[in-house]
Design an enzyme around this catalytic site. Sequence first.
Site, PDB file in Angstrom:
ATOM      1  N   CYS A 170     -17.936  83.298  78.536  1.00 60.82           N
ATOM      2  CA  CYS A 170     -18.695  82.114  78.153  1.00 60.82           C
ATOM      3  C   CYS A 170     -20.191  82.409  78.149  1.00 60.82           C
ATOM      4  O   CYS A 170     -20.910  82.058  77.205  1.00 60.82           O
ATOM      5  CB  CYS A 170     -18.380  80.974  79.113  1.00 60.82           C
ATOM      6  SG  CYS A 170     -19.193  79.407  78.695  1.00 60.82           S
TER       7      CYS A 170
ATOM      8  N   CYS B   4     -13.038  76.111  84.234  1.00 63.45           N
ATOM      9  CA  CYS B   4     -13.444  74.753  83.851  1.00 63.45           C
ATOM     10  C   CYS B   4     -12.498  74.098  82.856  1.00 63.45           C
ATOM     11  O   CYS B   4     -12.320  72.879  82.876  1.00 63.45           O
ATOM     12  CB  CYS B   4     -14.862  74.778  83.287  1.00 63.45           C
ATOM     13  SG  CYS B   4     -15.045  75.658  81.710  1.00 63.45           S
TER      14      CYS B   4
END
Length: 402
Positions: free
Chosen positions: A113, A209
């Site tokens: 990410c 997440c």
Amino acid sequence: MLNSLDLPRAPKDTRVVVAMSGGVDSSVVAGLMQREGYDVIGVTLQLYDHGAAVHRAGSCCAGQDIHDARRVAERLGIPHYVLDYERRFKEAVIDRFADSYMNGETPVPCVACNQTVKFSDLLETARTLGADVLATGHYVRSEQEGAHRALYRPVDLDRDQSYFLFATTQAQLDFLRFPLGGMSKPAVRALAHEFGLSVADKQDSQDICFVPNGKYSDVIRKLRPEAAEPGEIVHVDGRVLGRHDGIIHYTIGQRRGIGVATGEPLYVVHLDAPNRRVLVGPREALATRTLELRDVNWLGREPLAGDMSCDVFAKVRSTRPPTPARLTIEDGQARVDLTDGETGVAPGQACVFFDSDSPGARVLGGGWISRARPVGLSAAPDFSRAEVRTHAVAVTATPVRG
């Protein structure tokens, strides 16, 4: 004269884009920049929407967090934008995560990410907004050294996120700023209260997440239904001990929930993705000293040039301290020899280099582990050879980039 961001202009003439996730850390960064008089713009990325995840404690970059970031921006009186990066996040992070597990690896999606969405796409968006720097709430330090910036471990080692930033390129690092690198977490929360931020006591993000219930196998099975195909559980001595419901349910080093009982402690020592086999054995089968790496990113003072070998300190897990190692580059391929060895190292994880094991160590870069050579077994199978009947994976190395 330089300002606090090491730029030669007054704060009011310096535009700072702050990546605001909706958590306390990035919110305090925005507050600090605003208090110092910088021209601050807050940007929040909408990365996914998994229904249950939007209200799950410990999630980030979803519904409630976007709302929290907006409230913080209103409190501070700064412009705030929400950018829809769901498609990009799925392609660059979630899909790669699923494919990595299907290939028998143990991925680190937070690194992916940072490497793609946050420090590539968002950084370019910040430039489009006329920013001089992009500031984040990561707990790392960066300092100007000559024409470039160097990356270091933070003051608060309990919050050290340097492991997750190894893939940051030099060009990205020169544009990034990490205002919390010299602060402790309690000090950050104290500032949040001082600024009157609603997120001052908000729980930190944790786990993965985009996994709503902490069950990554559910996400992978939804994206890649074929990942749940059954196969054999095989002992390192060649015995077939049982069957499993998909290699996505297993990770290297796992002991509990393997699904077989032999009267001896067994650990997952390898995942043979092409043949859908889970290889198990005693704890000593997990021992590793030599790692082969792909996609190495180098942040050292001197560039990597040709074949070389140097002493470094390496981390193969974010929670472990750096330990002595030897980095070798031969014909563009990278190998790390761990002086003290390690257990349970899995392909897909990161190996990060430091210049020392001190609290203020400099990050020298790192790479993705493509293969961990096993040691400790008198008759350990050679996992790289297709003719070994308990394993048949070919490893392809990737050239180093400096």
